[in-house]
Scaffold this motif. Structure first.
Motif, PDB file in Angstrom:
ATOM      1  N   HIS A  62      -1.479   7.199 -14.198  1.00  0.00           N
ATOM      2  CA  HIS A  62      -0.437   6.341 -14.778  1.00  0.00           C
ATOM      3  C   HIS A  62      -0.854   5.851 -16.167  1.00  0.00           C
ATOM      4  N   ALA A  63      -2.150   5.538 -16.305  1.00  0.00           N
ATOM      5  CA  ALA A  63      -2.635   5.063 -17.608  1.00  0.00           C
ATOM      6  C   ALA A  63      -2.386   6.128 -18.681  1.00  0.00           C
ATOM      7  N   CYS A  95       8.770   5.843 -17.217  1.00  0.00           N
ATOM      8  CA  CYS A  95       7.727   6.122 -16.229  1.00  0.00           C
ATOM      9  C   CYS A  95       8.030   5.363 -14.938  1.00  0.00           C
ATOM     10  N   PRO A  96       8.422   6.069 -13.866  1.00  0.00           N
ATOM     11  CA  PRO A  96       8.614   5.361 -12.589  1.00  0.00           C
ATOM     12  C   PRO A  96       7.284   4.787 -12.126  1.00  0.00           C
ATOM     13  N   MET A  97       7.309   3.534 -11.674  1.00  0.00           N
ATOM     14  CA  MET A  97       6.088   2.887 -11.178  1.00  0.00           C
ATOM     15  C   MET A  97       6.428   2.082  -9.941  1.00  0.00           C
ATOM     16  N   GLY A  98       6.163   2.666  -8.757  1.00  0.00           N
ATOM     17  CA  GLY A  98       6.602   2.025  -7.519  1.00  0.00           C
ATOM     18  C   GLY A  98       8.113   1.934  -7.540  1.00  0.00           C
ATOM     19  N   LEU A 105       2.286  -2.091  -8.662  1.00  0.00           N
ATOM     20  CA  LEU A 105       1.767  -1.119  -9.622  1.00  0.00           C
ATOM     21  C   LEU A 105       2.077  -1.526 -11.068  1.00  0.00           C
ATOM     22  N   SER A 106       3.301  -2.003 -11.305  1.00  0.00           N
ATOM     23  CA  SER A 106       3.629  -2.379 -12.688  1.00  0.00           C
ATOM     24  C   SER A 106       2.877  -3.662 -13.075  1.00  0.00           C
TER      25      SER A 106
END
Ligand SMILES: NC(=O)c1ccc[n+]([C@@H]2O[C@H](COP(=O)([O-])OP(=O)(O)OC[C@H]3O[C@@H](n4cnc5c(N)ncnc54)[C@H](O)[C@@H]3O)[C@@H](O)[C@H]2O)c1
Ligand SMILES: Nc1nc(=O)c(N)c(NC[C@H](O)[C@H](O)[C@H](O)COP(=O)(O)O)[nH]1
Length: 281
Positions: free
Chosen positions: A20-21, A267-270, A76-77
């Motif tokens: 993700h980073a 970016c989907p995050m959770g 996550l976000s």
């Protein structure tokens, strides 16, 4: 929307996966040796890298109302926000946020090399409204070695309470003086100059509403280098603190100018989505 986090939740270490980073990194100031950073700083004529970042609802609200801390980011976000904090020299909020949220403004994420890195908390408080004490979270975390002492930016000529000055200086923070214009506000260029003089090369501006809207309104000067917004799948309803900068009239009575993002990545995050971009010229 969840209940306010308890102390244990607020202090646990977070992890942010490197996969993700990698999506976010192109929008962040580079992590380079100090010498390289200083060379770049000179090339850019001393421009502090500014990332505007916050979380909002589907109706663009940061919180239910000005005085209310409202959790929007998922796990996550939230870890991403703490990763961003570790990747900037400073984190800046307005006094409205300091009063409403009693924020910690430190980073609880462990980086890939297992280290942690702390940003300098900066609070814009031209009129000296923030009645912090030794028990305020940001001060307490600095005293415990879990964050840095805050810098409070007040208007030039403000009378400083001795007790508060000592509280800040004991944890390595302090007051700084910045000129204000007729509206009692700082110019963003002055804020960045003051931070730059103190060695800050990158700052993330986290909110709240007034800070974000005033920064977007000022961005004709190209101050914002990147924008990273978490969008949470919820509507907060009317009456919230909303991100919506004042309109700028178009030339010759034409339609108002839009502030638009370019170089966009979603970016989907959770359950959330994180939108990255740069303000289009
Ligand atoms: N969801 C999120 O990401 C997020 C982030 C931060 C804050 N918040 C929420 O936002 C709310 C607070 O927002 P707000 O709009 O009331 O307050 P704010 O944090 O924007 O602070 C406003 C104050 O900051 C100072 N200020 C702002 N711009 C300035 C400038 N250019 N020069 C000098 N001083 C300046 C002024 O004193 C102003 O009254 C809270 O409810 C908080 O929980 C949410
Ligand atoms: N990314 C993000 N998601 C949220 O859901 C939310 N409410 C904030 N709000 C930002 C604001 O600056 C808060 O004051 C700090 O998030 C407080 O958090 P800390 O105590 O510093 O961990 N930010």
């Amino acid at each position: 929307m969840s209940a306010p986090p308890n102390k244990q939740e607020q202090e646990e270490t977070l992890t942010f996966p490197s996969s993700h980073a990698a999506l976010i990194d192109p929008y962040l100031p580079t992590l380079s040796p100090e010498k390289e950073n200083e060379d770049r700083w000179e090339k850019m004529n001393g421009k502090v890298y500014l990332t505007l970042t916050y979380a909002h609802s589907l109706d663009a609200a940061l919180s239910l109302s000005p005085g209310v801390r409202t959790a929007l980011s998922g796990r996550l976000s939230k870890a991403m926000t703490h990763y961003l904090r570790a990747r900037h020299d400073a984190i800046l909020v307005g006094v409205g946020t300091a009063v409403a949220d009693d924020p910690g403004l430190n980073s609880r994420v462990r980086l890939a090399d297992c280290s942690t890195r702390q940003p300098r908390p900066v609070v814009l408080d031209p009129r000296g409204r923030w009645a912090f004490g030794a028990e305020s979270k940001v001060v307490r975390l600095a005293a415990e070695g879990k964050g840095l002492g805050p810098w409070v930016l007040v208007r030039e000529g403000a009378v400083i309470d001795e007790g508060r000055r000592k509280i800040l200086e004991r944890v390595g923070g302090g007051f700084m003086f910045v000129p204000v214009g007729t509206e009692g506000r700082f110019q963003w260029g002055d804020v960045l100059r003051v931070l730059g003089r103190e060695g800050v090369r990158s700052v993330m501006v986290e909110g709240g509403g007034e800070v974000i809207n005033s920064l977007l309104a000022a961005d004709k000067n190209g101050l914002v280098d990147s924008v990273i917004v978490t969008i949470a799948p919820t509507w907060l309803g009317q009456g919230g603190v909303v991100v919506s900068p004042p309109r700028v009239e178009g030339p010759n009575g034409g339609p108002p100018q839009q502030v638009r993002l370019a170089d966009v990545r979603w970016c989907p995050m959770g359950d959330d989505v994180v939108l990255c971009g740069r303000i289009a010229k």
